[in-house]
Scaffold this active site. Structure first.
Site, short mmCIF file in Angstrom:
data_model
loop_
_atom_site.label_atom_id
_atom_site.label_comp_id
_atom_site.label_asym_id
_atom_site.label_seq_id
_atom_site.Cartn_x
_atom_site.Cartn_y
_atom_site.Cartn_z
N LYS A 84 0.59 -0.70 -0.05
CA LYS A 84 -0.13 -0.45 0.06
C LYS A 84 0.84 1.21 0.16
O LYS A 84 0.22 1.84 -0.56
CB LYS A 84 -0.75 0.04 1.08
CG LYS A 84 -0.43 0.30 2.78
CD LYS A 84 -1.84 0.08 3.31
CE LYS A 84 -0.97 0.93 4.75
NZ LYS A 84 -2.26 1.28 5.62
N ASP A 85 1.95 1.47 0.48
CA ASP A 85 2.86 2.28 0.43
C ASP A 85 3.93 2.27 -0.62
O ASP A 85 4.61 3.12 -0.96
CB ASP A 85 3.98 2.13 1.67
CG ASP A 85 3.44 2.39 2.96
OD1 ASP A 85 2.16 2.77 3.07
OD2 ASP A 85 3.72 1.70 3.84
N ARG A 133 -8.05 8.52 4.64
CA ARG A 133 -9.58 7.35 4.28
C ARG A 133 -9.93 6.95 4.99
O ARG A 133 -11.26 6.59 5.32
CB ARG A 133 -8.62 6.72 3.01
CG ARG A 133 -9.16 4.73 3.05
CD ARG A 133 -8.34 4.17 2.78
NE ARG A 133 -7.12 4.10 3.45
CZ ARG A 133 -7.44 3.15 4.60
NH1 ARG A 133 -8.81 2.19 4.80
NH2 ARG A 133 -6.86 2.84 5.15
N ARG A 134 -9.46 6.83 6.82
CA ARG A 134 -9.48 6.51 7.84
C ARG A 134 -10.83 7.03 8.46
O ARG A 134 -11.87 7.56 8.63
CB ARG A 134 -9.00 5.66 8.72
CG ARG A 134 -7.94 3.76 7.91
CD ARG A 134 -6.30 4.04 9.00
NE ARG A 134 -5.87 2.75 8.84
CZ ARG A 134 -4.45 2.85 9.12
NH1 ARG A 134 -3.88 3.68 8.81
NH2 ARG A 134 -4.03 1.03 7.84
N ARG A 151 0.77 11.16 13.96
CA ARG A 151 1.48 10.04 13.11
C ARG A 151 2.91 9.61 14.31
O ARG A 151 2.27 9.10 15.48
CB ARG A 151 2.73 11.70 12.28
CG ARG A 151 1.84 12.22 12.06
CD ARG A 151 1.95 11.76 10.74
NE ARG A 151 0.60 13.15 9.74
CZ ARG A 151 -0.25 13.55 8.73
NH1 ARG A 151 0.34 13.20 7.58
NH2 ARG A 151 -1.01 14.27 8.68
N ARG A 157 1.92 5.66 17.73
CA ARG A 157 1.09 6.00 17.98
C ARG A 157 -0.29 5.42 18.58
O ARG A 157 -1.27 5.58 19.59
CB ARG A 157 0.19 4.94 16.33
CG ARG A 157 0.88 5.99 15.15
CD ARG A 157 -0.10 5.65 13.90
NE ARG A 157 0.97 4.81 13.03
CZ ARG A 157 -0.29 4.55 11.89
NH1 ARG A 157 -0.91 4.84 11.76
NH2 ARG A 157 1.08 3.85 10.95
N CYS A 262 -0.78 7.55 -1.81
CA CYS A 262 -1.23 6.87 -0.80
C CYS A 262 -1.30 7.25 0.34
O CYS A 262 -2.47 7.03 0.57
CB CYS A 262 0.77 6.35 -0.10
SG CYS A 262 1.12 7.37 -0.42
N1 LIG Z 1 1.22 3.52 6.04
C1 LIG Z 1 1.57 2.81 7.40
C2 LIG Z 1 1.83 1.75 7.01
N2 LIG Z 1 2.15 1.05 5.94
C3 LIG Z 1 1.93 -0.52 5.93
C4 LIG Z 1 1.62 -0.98 7.42
C5 LIG Z 1 1.26 -2.39 7.59
C6 LIG Z 1 0.10 -2.88 7.00
C7 LIG Z 1 0.24 -3.00 5.72
O1 LIG Z 1 1.40 -3.50 5.41
O2 LIG Z 1 -1.10 -3.01 4.70
C8 LIG Z 1 1.20 1.00 8.28
C9 LIG Z 1 1.09 0.32 9.38
C10 LIG Z 1 -0.86 1.11 9.39
O3 LIG Z 1 -0.54 1.64 8.23
O4 LIG Z 1 -0.60 1.31 10.41
#
Ligand SMILES: NCc1[nH]cc(CCC(=O)O)c1CC(=O)O
Length: 385
Positions: A84-85, A133-134, A151, A157, A262
């Protein structure tokens, strides 16, 4: 392999965070189990040294870019990313490719004080997340709660939740005064699971109600297409999951067409299902949210708007080739299944065919959303929100 035949460990490039090294080590262990000894090689980027609001300086894409650069120039042999990153644009003309291990839990997870679920949080509760998004989707479900911009890494967190102050005490950037200042935070369930922290989750959010980020829960192993050793390709193929590959293809095609990064307020979730006749179907759900009412934008601070943000939501489906993904497409030869698919014109292999259908599905769903005005919330300008 060295000329003597003694295996030289493969260098697996990773970011240095605890989450990154944990998940990269899991990939290294899988490779070793398939006969390719591997060791981590931490790639530090300037971004890793800055604790500020990274999303505002171009997002997590800067980390992926540094890893990719190291891979392209031969400093490492593979790179492990959180899918996702990873930016959707392919800037390398096919020089790099991805292997997709099976997707883990795609859900977002609420970690709240006192074991509370999202529904049980009292009115006025403050929920931390840095993700538009969240924030937007949570606000749509609980417009009576407020969002705080949070952050930092997982420990930082978690330490913001009342009762969980002990997490992340060694992290740089977590202030004593901000520990325990929130009622809840939202994190990816998969990240917590990889760190062995699933027990802190108080509510796993239904992925059809709060759509995850495209590719959430998926790792991606990136390799050079030109000179990766045959035994490494064989090991990568062994950890590849074709259902995951096809699902994320649809999710990322949607993101690409929306020109969303992202940090954009976009959720996308694709799942393989079967229709009434038992034939495979790919179902893609997507949301694009208005980040202005998400409670994250600084002009509002802790948003107290009476109603949540506008959320555009669409679902679409496409049939996949018969038998998908039961056949191992990587080893299949075009004629091998001719008995089962009699009467059909021989076409591209099932996996390739399925990927094309998935990409089309994502692009078309993005166009439906754009037709409803999604461009107001995504693209270069809105992505900074
Ligand atoms: N943006 C940060 C990030 N990038 C990947 C993950 C872990 C979850 C994944 O691998 O999809 C996270 C942490 C989160 O969103 O809480």
């Amino acid at each position: 392999m060295s000329p003597e035949g003694a295996p030289t460990p493969l260098r697996v490039g990773t970011r240095g965070s605890k989450l990154a090294t944990t998940q990269s080590q899991q990939v290294a262990d899988l490779l070793a189990a398939h006969g390719v000894p591997a060791q981590l090689s931490i790639v530090t980027t300037t971004g890793d040294l800055i604790s500020g609001p990274l999303a505002q300086m171009g997002g997590t894409g800067v980390f992926a870019a540094a890893l990719r650069q190291e891979l392209l120039t031969g400093g490492v042999d593979l790179a492990v990313h959180s899918l996702k990153d990873l930016p959707t644009q392919d800037a390398f003309d096919g020089a790099l490719a991805l292997a997709h291990p099976p997707r883990e839990d795609p859900r977002d997870a609420l970690v709240a004080r006192d074991g509370l679920t999202l529904e049980q949080l009292p009115a006025g509760a403050v929920i931390g997340t840095g993700s538009p998004r969240r924030a937007a989707q949570i606000r749509a479900l609980r417009p009576d709660c407020a969002i705080a911009d949070v952050r930092g890494n997982v420990g930082t967190r978690l330490s913001r939740v009342r009762g969980l102050e002990h997490h992340g005490v060694t992290d740089i950037g977590v202030g004593r005064e901000t520990r325990g200042d929130l009622d809840a935070v939202v994190l990816a369930a998969s990240g917590l699971a990889r760190l062995g922290l699933s027990a802190v989750v108080t509510d796993f959010l239904d992925p059809h109600r709060v759509l995850p980020a495209a590719g959430q829960g998926c790792l991606a192993v990136e390799y050079r297409t030109e000179d990766t050793a045959p035994e490494v390709l064989t090991a990568l193929r062994a950890l590849e999951d074709s259902a995951t590959r096809v699902a994320v293809r649809a999710e990322r095609a949607l993101l690409l067409r929306l020109e969303a990064g992202c940090a954009a307020p976009v959720g996308a979730y694709a799942q393989l299902e079967t229709d009434e006749a038992g034939a495979p179907v790919l179902v893609l759900e997507a949301v694009v949210a208005d980040p202005r009412e998400s409670g994250l934008q600084s002009s509002e601070g802790h948003s107290s708007g009476k109603q949540g943000p506008e959320i555009l939501r669409e679902t679409a489906r496409t049939p996949l080739p018969a038998g998908f993904p039961g056949v191992d497409a990587a080893t299949e030869t075009p004629g091998a299944r001719s008995g089962e698919v009699s009467g059909r014109v021989p076409g591209p292999e099932p996996l390739e065919q399925a990927e094309r259908a998935a990409a089309r599905l994502g692009t078309e769903l993005a166009e439906t959303l754009l037709g409803r005005g999604a461009d107001r919330y995504t693209g270069a300008e809105a992505g900074r929100a």
